[in-house]
Motif scaffolding. Structure first.
Motif, PDB file in Angstrom:
ATOM      1  N   LYS A  90      -4.229  -3.217  12.815  1.00 35.37           N
ATOM      2  CA  LYS A  90      -4.582  -2.324  11.897  1.00 35.37           C
ATOM      3  C   LYS A  90      -3.737  -2.486  10.441  1.00 35.37           C
ATOM      4  O   LYS A  90      -3.782  -1.517   9.656  1.00 35.37           O
ATOM      5  CB  LYS A  90      -4.578  -0.882  12.613  1.00 35.37           C
ATOM      6  CG  LYS A  90      -5.577  -0.730  13.567  1.00 35.37           C
ATOM      7  CD  LYS A  90      -5.451   0.883  14.093  1.00 35.37           C
ATOM      8  CE  LYS A  90      -6.317   0.806  15.748  1.00 35.37           C
ATOM      9  NZ  LYS A  90      -7.587   1.367  15.344  1.00 35.37           N
ATOM     10  N   SER A  92       0.919  -1.300  -0.066  1.00 32.02           N
ATOM     11  CA  SER A  92       0.128   0.160   0.103  1.00 32.02           C
ATOM     12  C   SER A  92       0.619   1.479   0.124  1.00 32.02           C
ATOM     13  O   SER A  92       0.345   2.472  -0.349  1.00 32.02           O
ATOM     14  CB  SER A  92      -0.973   0.125   1.415  1.00 32.02           C
ATOM     15  OG  SER A  92      -1.883  -0.977   0.848  1.00 32.02           O
ATOM     16  N   CYS A  96      -4.914  10.002   5.846  1.00 28.70           N
ATOM     17  CA  CYS A  96      -5.416   8.618   5.635  1.00 28.70           C
ATOM     18  C   CYS A  96      -4.485   7.751   5.516  1.00 28.70           C
ATOM     19  O   CYS A  96      -4.704   6.474   5.395  1.00 28.70           O
ATOM     20  CB  CYS A  96      -6.420   8.641   4.127  1.00 28.70           C
ATOM     21  SG  CYS A  96      -7.516   9.919   3.946  1.00 28.70           S
ATOM     22  N   GLU A  98     -11.755   3.518   8.395  1.00 30.86           N
ATOM     23  CA  GLU A  98     -12.174   2.063   8.192  1.00 30.86           C
ATOM     24  C   GLU A  98     -10.787   1.253   7.977  1.00 30.86           C
ATOM     25  O   GLU A  98      -9.813   1.877   7.575  1.00 30.86           O
ATOM     26  CB  GLU A  98     -13.067   1.544   7.270  1.00 30.86           C
ATOM     27  CG  GLU A  98     -14.608   2.297   7.624  1.00 30.86           C
ATOM     28  CD  GLU A  98     -15.682   2.129   6.563  1.00 30.86           C
ATOM     29  OE1 GLU A  98     -16.856   2.194   7.088  1.00 30.86           O
ATOM     30  OE2 GLU A  98     -15.201   1.946   5.650  1.00 30.86           O
ATOM     31  N   ALA A  99     -10.976   0.015   7.836  1.00 27.62           N
ATOM     32  CA  ALA A  99      -9.698  -0.699   7.482  1.00 27.62           C
ATOM     33  C   ALA A  99      -9.286  -0.553   5.930  1.00 27.62           C
ATOM     34  O   ALA A  99     -10.241  -0.227   5.431  1.00 27.62           O
ATOM     35  CB  ALA A  99      -9.789  -2.203   8.062  1.00 27.62           C
ATOM     36  N   PHE A 100      -8.105  -0.874   5.814  1.00 32.28           N
ATOM     37  CA  PHE A 100      -7.654  -0.653   4.297  1.00 32.28           C
ATOM     38  C   PHE A 100      -8.368  -1.386   3.422  1.00 32.28           C
ATOM     39  O   PHE A 100      -8.618  -1.030   2.061  1.00 32.28           O
ATOM     40  CB  PHE A 100      -6.083  -0.987   4.179  1.00 32.28           C
ATOM     41  CG  PHE A 100      -5.829  -2.476   4.356  1.00 32.28           C
ATOM     42  CD1 PHE A 100      -5.306  -2.817   5.579  1.00 32.28           C
ATOM     43  CD2 PHE A 100      -5.796  -3.202   3.345  1.00 32.28           C
ATOM     44  CE1 PHE A 100      -5.308  -4.288   5.752  1.00 32.28           C
ATOM     45  CE2 PHE A 100      -5.545  -4.539   3.506  1.00 32.28           C
ATOM     46  CZ  PHE A 100      -5.052  -5.082   4.745  1.00 32.28           C
ATOM     47  N   ILE A 150      -7.344   3.807   1.029  1.00 35.92           N
ATOM     48  CA  ILE A 150      -7.912   2.300   1.160  1.00 35.92           C
ATOM     49  C   ILE A 150      -8.176   1.727  -0.262  1.00 35.92           C
ATOM     50  O   ILE A 150      -7.947   2.728  -1.258  1.00 35.92           O
ATOM     51  CB  ILE A 150      -9.321   2.648   1.745  1.00 35.92           C
ATOM     52  CG1 ILE A 150     -10.296   3.362   0.787  1.00 35.92           C
ATOM     53  CG2 ILE A 150      -9.317   3.037   3.067  1.00 35.92           C
ATOM     54  CD1 ILE A 150     -11.657   3.784   1.229  1.00 35.92           C
ATOM     55  N   TYR A 189      -4.614   4.649   7.662  1.00 37.95           N
ATOM     56  CA  TYR A 189      -5.917   4.179   7.949  1.00 37.95           C
ATOM     57  C   TYR A 189      -6.671   4.398   9.253  1.00 37.95           C
ATOM     58  O   TYR A 189      -6.680   5.538   9.538  1.00 37.95           O
ATOM     59  CB  TYR A 189      -6.077   2.543   7.859  1.00 37.95           C
ATOM     60  CG  TYR A 189      -5.185   2.254   6.673  1.00 37.95           C
ATOM     61  CD1 TYR A 189      -3.926   1.443   6.677  1.00 37.95           C
ATOM     62  CD2 TYR A 189      -5.645   2.485   5.147  1.00 37.95           C
ATOM     63  CE1 TYR A 189      -3.149   1.033   5.394  1.00 37.95           C
ATOM     64  CE2 TYR A 189      -5.048   2.038   4.081  1.00 37.95           C
ATOM     65  CZ  TYR A 189      -3.840   1.335   4.184  1.00 37.95           C
ATOM     66  OH  TYR A 189      -3.285   1.096   3.119  1.00 37.95           O
ATOM     67  N   ASP A 190      -7.136   3.610   9.881  1.00 39.65           N
ATOM     68  CA  ASP A 190      -8.080   3.741  10.995  1.00 39.65           C
ATOM     69  C   ASP A 190      -6.959   4.046  12.413  1.00 39.65           C
ATOM     70  O   ASP A 190      -7.268   3.846  13.380  1.00 39.65           O
ATOM     71  CB  ASP A 190      -8.855   2.558  11.540  1.00 39.65           C
ATOM     72  CG  ASP A 190      -8.495   1.382  11.222  1.00 39.65           C
ATOM     73  OD1 ASP A 190      -9.054   0.242  11.571  1.00 39.65           O
ATOM     74  OD2 ASP A 190      -7.324   1.277  10.405  1.00 39.65           O
TER      75      ASP A 190
END
Ligand code: DON
Length: 618
Positions: free
Chosen positions: A293, A74, A248, A104-106, A123, A251-252
């Motif tokens: 995460k 990522s 971002c 939220e999760a990726f 994401i 992620y979370d």
């Protein structure tokens, strides 16, 4: 920084020692799991742990497993997003991909319900959409552009880890579902499969921890690779990529990351993390075990400690260790290095207070240029000439140039003169002025020599006063301070000893080190006094106008010339030989006494002027 670090200093570089300290501190952490949802990723050794840092001038610090290849995963997303921005511009990309953190999760299958737009490009949904925006006539050509992109970011060709790619392509069902959801909402308008395969390949590009630091350093360096100086992304999009990474990228965990570490960052499930400190550092960390995460456990700890120990939080704005204003003074306090006849000096002593000088230092950006312009405006009514010396300015950004342009236009409207001195290396400033003045800005707006810039102001004042300068009307000998207080008869005796001489422009009048056996009384033109520097360059010390005597220290026993003198223009002068002057002691001691007293007065005046100059700069 914890005291234990200082006890571990081992090498010449405190940074290298510090990285070793971090590595020793966190290598024993055993939390986290190596990713296995892409089976090939599970082959990584959980003990691998490398830390790399790149500075803006291209210095690489590394410790641990910094050269082991792994897949970027990522971490590739923000950089491909930057390529999509370059291909389509912000508006079109924003129509396809949002810029809001999803929390939220990726791999969440979440799109905006009303438009199907992915929340952001970090994401998987947004990243797949971004990959689909990369231009190219065929999927292969599109992917080649992605490989080229990472070639620019890392500074070397990159390749796909085929085993990881095959492993992900054969198990990437969730991403396949996401890609078809994007097709369903027309975010992807073609067959999603080729785009998805390109996305899997991009995630499988093989990099090292050092590569991650260089990639991050390229963003920190406004899009220019700090190792080879080549641009990887247009500077205008760097801020967009960094802001997405800042909001971002983790992620979370993004909120806590910005709160605790404070740097735009991006993680990858193979265990990489990049973190960017704009204008300062690129950080690359590799350690496969991930937290729930999907972020490298050791990577998070290392970045947090690094940020805390060195106050690297991007909102912890370093106080400017010095004011951008090095000094400011009036022309009556510190003038040019032109030695002028008494009459001109007396006039400038009063009038040169219309010349205001600012000597600046450091970086000129909006906030520092605003301070300068505000300070100048406080004296706006008091000056006719403003000289801004840029010798110690390292960088001027576009906003600062525009502030100076607005100052210039205001001054022009009020018949005030602005000169930038020592400004030759500041091309952006000259370009912005030219662009806004149809290439017609005054020739004397940028003058490289500060002394020459001051002379221009002084000579303009003298012109306004007498209609001429370089000697208010060519000084006749009687006005030479060297000949002050002589009676007409005494003057006749001295004049009879004089020899008229003339020199061509640029001709050497006196050579440093030559025998000092005569005195020069300048009657027209100007000369410059220089010394030779070790590297052979000539360094200007002062310049003399008509009406000034030079070489008079020969009367004080200086038997060698301490500097060279060159004719700036065609020059006319009279010379008096030391032999004749010594003869005066026998024949006309009263005259010689007056001349010696005048030399003492001249020397005293020049010393006082030098002291004033030094005082004005303290
Ligand atoms: O699409 C995937 O699931 C992977 N190729 C990349 C996921 C990833 O790296 C998430 N980051 N922590």
């Amino acid at each position: 920084m914890s005291d234990e670090f200082f006890s571990e200093l081992k090498s010449a570089s405190p940074i290298q020692d510090y990285l070793q300290y971090l590595h020793d501190k966190f290598k024993s952490i055993n939390d986290g799991e190596v990713a296995s949802y892409i089976p090939e990723l599970a082959t990584a050794d959980p003990n691998w742990f490398g830390i790399s840092i790149v500075t803006m001038d291209g210095h690489l610090y590394e410790v641990g497993d910094t050269r082991i290849p792994f897949t970027i995963q990522s971490i590739s997303k923000p950089f491909v997003y930057g390529l999509a921005l370059e291909d389509h511009g912000r508006t079109d990309v924003l129509n396809k991909i949002g810029v809001e953190p999803s929390g939220e999760a990726f791999n969440s299958i979440s799109l905006r319900p009303e438009t199907g737009q992915p929340f952001n490009p970090m994401i998987n949904a947004g990243a797949i959409a971004a990959t689909g925006l990369v231009e190219g006539h065929t999927p292969d050509l599109q992917f080649q552009r992605i490989l080229d992109l990472f070639h620019h970011y890392t500074g070397h060709p990159v390749e796909v880890d085929e085993r990881v790619y095959q492993s992900e392509s054969s198990t990437g069902h969730r991403n396949r579902a996401i890609a078809y959801m994007l097709r369903n909402f027309d975010i992807i308008q073609d067959d999603p499969s080729p785009i998805l395969e390109n996305y899997f390949k991009q995630c499988s590009i093989s990099v090292t921890g050092n590569d991650l630091a260089v990639i991050a350093g390229t963003l920190a360096n406004a899009g220019i690779n700090p190792l080879n100086g080549r641009r990887a992304i247009r500077s205008e999009y760097v801020e967009n990529v960094l802001s997405i990474m800042g909001t971002c990228g983790m992620y979370d965990y993004a909120g806590e990351w910005i709160y605790r570490v404070g740097m735009p960052a991006k993680s990858g499930v193979a265990g990489g993390i990049v973190a960017v400190l704009p204008g300062q550092l690129g950080i690359g960390i590799y350690s496969p075990p991930l937290d729930p995460k999907g972020n490298s456990v050791r990577g998070i700890q290392t970045c947090h400690q690094l940020s805390m120990d060195f106050n690297l939080h991007m909102f912890n704005v370093p106080h400017s260790t010095q004011s951008v204003i090095r000094t400011s003074y009036w022309g009556s306090e510190l003038g040019s290095d032109r030695v002028r006849p008494l009459e001109e000096r007396l006039y400038l002593k009063k009038s040169a207070s219309k010349i205001l000088v600012y000597e600046l230092q450091g970086d000129l950006n909006f906030s520092t240029a605003e301070i300068v312009v505000r300070k100048i405006n406080e004296s706006f009514k008091s000056f006719e000439f403003l000289v801004i010396n840029l010798k110690r300015i390292l960088h001027i950004d576009e906003s600062a140039c525009k502030l100076f342009l607005s100052l210039y236009l205001r001054m022009k409207g009020m018949n005030k003169t602005l000169i930038f001195s020592e400004s030759s290396q500041h091309r952006l400033l000259q370009r912005i002025f030219k662009a806004n003045m149809n290439d017609s800005f005054p020739t004397k707006l940028f003058i490289d020599s500060h002394a020459a810039a001051l002379e221009v102001c002084e000579n303009t004042l003298l012109l306004g006063h007498s209609g001429q300068y370089g000697g208010i009307r060519e000084q006749v000998l009687a006005k030479h301070e060297f000949l002050a207080d002589l009676s007409p008869d005494e003057m006749s005796i001295v004049e009879a000893m004089m020899k008229p001489q003339s020199f061509e422009k640029d001709q050497e009048i006196v050579a440093a080190g030559s025998i000092a056996d005569e005195i020069f009384l300048l009657t027209s033109g100007t000369v410059t006094v220089c010394i030779s520097l070790p590297d052979g360059r000539l360094n200007r010390l002062a310049s003399f106008s008509a009406g000034v005597t030079f070489g008079e220290l020969a009367m004080g026993g200086a038997n060698k010339r301490s500097a060279s003198v060159y004719a700036d223009t065609e020059v006319e002068c009279f010379t008096l030989s030391l032999e004749d002057l010594d003869q005066l002691e026998k024949d006309h001691p009263a005259i010689q006494c007056k001349l010696l007293r005048n030399v003492l007065r001249l020397t005293t005046n020049r010393l006082e002027s030098a002291n004033r100059s030094i005082g004005a700069l303290l």
